[in-house]
Design an enzyme around this catalytic site. Structure first.
Site, PDB file in Angstrom:
ATOM      1  N   ASN A   1       0.844  -1.189   0.000  1.00  0.00           N
ATOM      2  CA  ASN A   1       0.000   0.000   0.000  1.00  0.00           C
ATOM      3  C   ASN A   1       0.883   1.244   0.000  1.00  0.00           C
ATOM      4  OD1 ASN A   1      -2.417   1.676   0.408  1.00  0.00           O
ATOM      5  ND2 ASN A   1      -1.540   2.034   2.442  1.00  0.00           N
ATOM      6  N   GLU A   2       0.831   1.982  -1.105  1.00  0.00           N
ATOM      7  CA  GLU A   2       1.509   3.272  -1.241  1.00  0.00           C
ATOM      8  C   GLU A   2       3.002   3.219  -0.939  1.00  0.00           C
ATOM      9  OE1 GLU A   2      -2.421   6.065  -0.430  1.00  0.00           O
ATOM     10  OE2 GLU A   2      -0.891   5.938   1.152  1.00  0.00           O
TER      11      GLU A   2
ATOM     12  N   GLU B   1      -7.618   4.010  -4.677  1.00  0.00           N
ATOM     13  CA  GLU B   1      -8.146   4.775  -3.546  1.00  0.00           C
ATOM     14  C   GLU B   1      -8.410   6.190  -4.029  1.00  0.00           C
ATOM     15  OE1 GLU B   1      -6.008   5.040   0.126  1.00  0.00           O
ATOM     16  OE2 GLU B   1      -5.360   2.949   0.068  1.00  0.00           O
TER      17      GLU B   1
END
Length: 304
Positions: free
Chosen positions: A89-90, A219
């Protein structure tokens, strides 16, 4: 969760680690590495090229892929409820834990007076996606990055596009075993206006198309004028042929007595979908119909 999702016909994008220190993430690997060898000098981005931590990450991925679900009796690697594996994630060169960036994770003009090069994370994306695909050919793989560009400073003197974060979304998407482009969208946090998000979506969708792969807006969120903003962004997703989008975040009724009726709106992005008998939620309720209509529109056109 996988068992219940299968019953409901929901596909899940499973993320293998987090850039941020919430729930441990990459810096937890660093902590374990430091415990194993206190003499080693570690940085947040050591996670991407320390061979021991890379081995631990691969072992964790292998454990998940080979695990058999207690309820469904289906091995994760064979479960079509899993839409794809997301490497992280990111991912960025810097995190939020106690480990700073090494300052060698990326190169950009503003800091180093050289042309940009996101060498470390792209190499990690290649290595990890190749490994996972070798033991699970049933599922797609995504990077999970926010979509930062790595362009010449003169053409874009801004941290979202000059390689500052160590992410080159174009080169990450070109990696052989990456199946679709990843991007996130939070103009509030990035010093941009909400309308800027329409170009962000359209440009990334075009980059993915050039490479011959789909794009996923993994997202997105806004804290002001949410109803209007989401109407615009979801329309851009639909009209530009973006492969799909995942909103951050739908919230609901809490199962914790200390929260009260609703899950708190921790980060200001929560959207609630109450019925007429429920108490007023602590966040946006007007966006729920927008997101619902968009989901129906995307499903009808098999856009994801």
């Amino acid at each position: 969760v996988l068992y219940k999702a299968k019953q409901l016909g929901i596909k899940l994008l499973l993320t293998l680690t987090n850039n941020w220190s919430d729930f441990g993430g990459m810096d937890q690997y660093n902590i374990w590495r430091q415990l194993a060898d206190p003499s080693v000098k570690l940085y947040h981005d050591s996670f991407y090229n320390d061979t021991i931590m890379m081995g631990w990450y691969q072992a964790y991925a292998k454990h998940l892929i080979e695990r058999t679900n207690t309820y469904s009796k289906i091995k994760y690697g064979d479960d079509d409820t899993i839409f794809a594996w997301e490497l992280a994630n990111e991912p960025r060169c810097m995190g939020t834990g106690k480990f700073p960036s090494s300052q060698t994770c990326t190169r950009n003009y503003a800091v180093y007076d050289v042309e940009p090069w996101a060498w470390k994370i792209t190499a990690w994306v290649d290595a990890m996606s190749t490994y996972i695909k070798s033991i699970d050919s049933n599922h797609m793989i995504a990077t999970g990055d926010e979509g930062w560009y790595c362009e010449e400073y003169q053409s874009c003197p801004n941290t979202y596009c000059d390689c500052y974060y160590g992410i080159d979304t174009r080169n990450n998407t070109k990696v052989k075993n990456i199946d679709f482009l990843s991007m996130h969208l939070y103009p509030d946090q990035w010093g941009q206006q909400n309308a800027w998000g329409n170009d962000w979506i359209a440009n990334h969708t075009a980059i993915a198309a050039e490479i011959g792969k789909p794009a996923l807006l993994g997202e997105y969120g806004a804290k002001n004028d949410q109803h209007d903003v989401y109407s615009q962004w979801t329309n851009t997703v639909y009209t530009n042929g973006t492969g799909g989008d995942l909103f951050w975040m739908i919230s609901g009724v809490s199962d914790s007595p200390q929260d009260g009726y609703w899950v708190p709106n921790y980060d200001g992005y929560a959207v609630y979908c109450p019925n007429s008998t429920e108490p007023k939620p602590p966040g946006d309720v007007d966006s729920c119909p927008v997101l619902h209509s968009h989901a129906e529109e995307m499903e009808k056109n098999n856009a994801y």
